[in-house]
Design an enzyme around this catalytic site. Structure first.
Site, mmCIF file in Angstrom:
data_model
loop_
_atom_site.group_PDB
_atom_site.id
_atom_site.type_symbol
_atom_site.label_atom_id
_atom_site.label_comp_id
_atom_site.label_asym_id
_atom_site.label_seq_id
_atom_site.Cartn_x
_atom_site.Cartn_y
_atom_site.Cartn_z
ATOM 1 N N THR A 22 0.802 -1.223 0.000
ATOM 2 C CA THR A 22 0.000 0.000 0.000
ATOM 3 C C THR A 22 0.835 1.275 0.000
ATOM 4 O O THR A 22 0.512 2.244 -0.678
ATOM 5 C CB THR A 22 -0.907 0.008 1.254
ATOM 6 N N SER A 68 0.961 -10.234 0.443
ATOM 7 C CA SER A 68 0.353 -11.565 0.581
ATOM 8 C C SER A 68 1.000 -12.538 -0.405
ATOM 9 O O SER A 68 0.861 -13.758 -0.266
ATOM 10 C CB SER A 68 -1.148 -11.498 0.304
ATOM 11 N N THR A 174 4.110 -8.347 15.441
ATOM 12 C CA THR A 174 2.966 -9.017 14.819
ATOM 13 C C THR A 174 2.005 -7.947 14.327
ATOM 14 O O THR A 174 1.793 -6.957 15.028
ATOM 15 C CB THR A 174 2.197 -9.835 15.895
ATOM 16 N N THR A 291 2.610 -20.243 21.572
ATOM 17 C CA THR A 291 1.271 -19.921 22.095
ATOM 18 C C THR A 291 0.439 -19.067 21.133
ATOM 19 O O THR A 291 0.986 -18.247 20.381
ATOM 20 C CB THR A 291 1.352 -19.198 23.459
ATOM 21 N N CYS A 293 -1.486 -16.865 22.246
ATOM 22 C CA CYS A 293 -1.612 -15.553 22.912
ATOM 23 C C CYS A 293 -0.619 -14.566 22.313
ATOM 24 O O CYS A 293 0.464 -14.949 21.880
ATOM 25 C CB CYS A 293 -1.327 -15.678 24.401
HETATM 26 N N1 ASP Z 1 -2.280 -5.963 1.279
HETATM 27 C C1 ASP Z 1 -1.259 -4.973 1.503
HETATM 28 C C2 ASP Z 1 0.082 -5.681 1.594
HETATM 29 O O1 ASP Z 1 0.406 -6.252 2.589
HETATM 30 C C3 ASP Z 1 -1.530 -4.196 2.716
HETATM 31 C C4 ASP Z 1 -0.456 -3.193 3.039
HETATM 32 O O2 ASP Z 1 0.348 -2.831 2.220
HETATM 33 O O3 ASP Z 1 -0.396 -2.742 4.177
HETATM 34 O O4 ASP Z 1 0.813 -5.686 0.641
#
Ligand code: ASP
Length: 356
Positions: A22, A68, A174, A291, A293
Site C-alpha cells: 500500500t 500476501s 505481529t 502460544t 496468545c
Molecule cells: N495488502 C497490503 C500488503 O500487505 C496491505 C499493506 O500494504 O499494508 O501488501
C-alpha cells in the site's frame, strides 16, 4: 589552519528498497484506481525529504507485490540487495506491505548474521498518495531512524519495523490491526524506540548478540540464503478432529510444524491426539510449541495439559511469535543442520527473537 574532518561531514546515506504494498501506491488521477508510485519523482511528491540533507537512493524491485504474495525467494532477493549495497550505505529502509511484514522482518533477521546497520521495514495503512496517509510519516521517520547514529555508531543495528509511533524489533512484531494506523504490536519485547516530537531510543533493549549455530562468527556480515519450505502451522481449536491432525502431520515431505497451542502452551490431553503427535515425532517431525496468545510464554509442564507434550518430545518456543518461529524453522532446516541441532537452536535465542 583548522583541519576539516571529511568523514564527519559525510552526509548519511540511505538505500530505500521498495517491494510493493500500500505505501507505494497513489491514485491515478485519470482512472481513480491505485497504481504504484514512481520513486524516480519522489522529491516532487515529497519535497520535505530535501530537508533531511541525506543521500537517499531508491531501488524498486521489478516484480512489485502485495505482501500476501511474499515468498522465501523474494526474501533472498531482498537480502542480496542489502548485501550488494552493505558497505555503501549507512542504513536501509524496506517499503513493504504490512500484511506479511512481520514474517519478512523475521526472515531477514535470521538471514543477516552480524548485521551492524539498521534495516527498517515500514509500510502504511493508506497509500502515500492519499490525503490522510500514514505512509509519509512512516517513511520519513524510518529514514531518520536508519540514518541516526550515536558516537558514530548506528542507533539501531537491527532488523526492525517502524509503524505509527513505535519502532519494534522485527522478529518480535505481529500485525494485530487491519485498520488502525497503529497496526503492529510486540507483546513480549519493549519498543526499541518511541516517536513523538523526539525519537526516544530505548538503548538498553537495542542490539542482540548474533549467535549461529555452532560457529564462532567473525564480525563480517554473513547472508544466509537458504530456506526449507517443508514446514507448517497447526493451530489448535476446541473440536479439532483426528482426521485433520492426521492429514496435517502426514503432509508429504513435512519436516517441522509450529503448533499454536492455548495459553501457556496447552493442548488437548486426548489419547488419540498425543498418539498422533508422538508417532509423528518418532518418525522425525519437529513440533514447536508456540502460544496463540499475543503476549506471554509457553511453559511446558505448568499444567497437566502440557506435561505430556514435553514427555513426547514437543519442543518449547517460549515467547516467540508464530511469524518468527516459521522463519526460524525454515532458516534452520534450510541451513541443513542435523535434526538435533535444529531442535537445539529452536530453543535458543539466535537474534533476540525469544526470551529463554
Ligand atoms: N495488502 C497490503 C500488503 O500487505 C496491505 C499493506 O500494504 O499494508 O501488501
Amino acid at each position: 589552519m583548522a583541519l576539516i574532518n571529511v568523514a564527519a561531514m559525510k552526509k548519511p546515506s540511505i538505500l530505500v528498497l521498495y517491494t510493493g504494498g500500500t505505501i507505494g501506491m497513489m491514485k491515478d488521477p485519470r482512472t481513480g484506481s491505485l497504481v504504484p508510485f514512481d520513486f524516480g519523482n519522489i522529491y516532487e511528491h515529497m519535497p520535505i525529504l530535501r530537508n533531511l540533507d541525506y543521500v537517499i537512493d531508491f531501488y524498486s524491485f521489478e516484480n512489485l507485490i502485495d505482501s500476501s504474495n511474499m515468498t522465501p525467494e523474494f526474501w533472498i532477493e531482498l537480502a542480496e540487495k542489502i548485501e550488494e549495497n552493505y558497505e555503501k550505505y549507512d542504513g536501509f529502509v524496506v517499503l513493504h506491505g504490512s500484511d506479511t511484514m512481520a514474517y519478512s522482518a523475521s526472515a531477514l533477521s535470521f538471514m543477516l548474521e552480524n548485521l551492524a546497520k539498521p534495516v527498517v521495514f515500514t509500510g502504511s495503512q493508506l497509500p502515500m498518495g492519499m490525503v490522510r496517509s500514514d505512509g509519509r510519516e512512516n517513511f520519513v521517520t524510518s529514514i531518520e531512524i536508519a540514518a541516526s547514529k550515536i558516537n558514530g555508531e548506528p542507533c539501531v543495528p537491527e532488523v526492525c519495523i517502524f509503524f505509527e509511533n513505535q519502532l519494534l524489533r522485527g522478529n518480535r512484531a505481529t500485525k494485530f490491526n487491519a485498520e488502525n494506523f497503529n497496526a503492529f504490536s510486540s507483546g513480549n519485547y519493549p519498543p526499541l524506540a518511541e516517536v513523538g516530537i523526539k525519537i526516544k531510543y530505548n538503548r538498553e533493549f537495542i542490539g542482540y548478540k548474533n549467535k549461529t549455530a555452532g560457529v564462532t562468527t567473525p564480525k563480517k556480515l554473513i547472508v544466509h540464503k537458504k530456506f526449507d519450505r517443508n514446514v507448517g502451522i497447526l493451530k489448535l481449536f476446541p473440536g479439532i478432529t483426528l482426521d485433520f491432525v492426521k492429514h496435517a502431520l502426514h503432509t508429504p515431505g513435512l519436516k517441522g510444524v509450529i503448533m499454536e497451542t492455548f495459553g501457556s502452551g496447552n493442548a488437548p490431553t486426548s489419547e488419540w491426539f498425543l498418539d498422533e503427535l508422538a508417532d509423528a515425532i518418532r518418525k522425525g517431525l519437529i513440533i514447536y510449541n508456540v502460544t496463540q496468545c499475543k503476549s506471554g510464554s509457553v511453559e511446558m509442564g505448568r499444567y497437566e495439559t502440557s506435561l505430556n507434550l514435553d514427555k513426547i518430545g514437543v519442543i518449547s518456543g517460549y515467547d516467540i511469535t508464530t511469524e518468527s518461529a516459521l522463519a526460524k524453522m525454515m532458516y534452520l532446516l534450510g541451513e541443513g543442520f542435523t535434526r538435533s541441532n535444529v531442535k537445539k537452536y529452536l530453543q535458543e535465542s539466535l537474534r533476540g527473537e525469544m526470551t529463554v
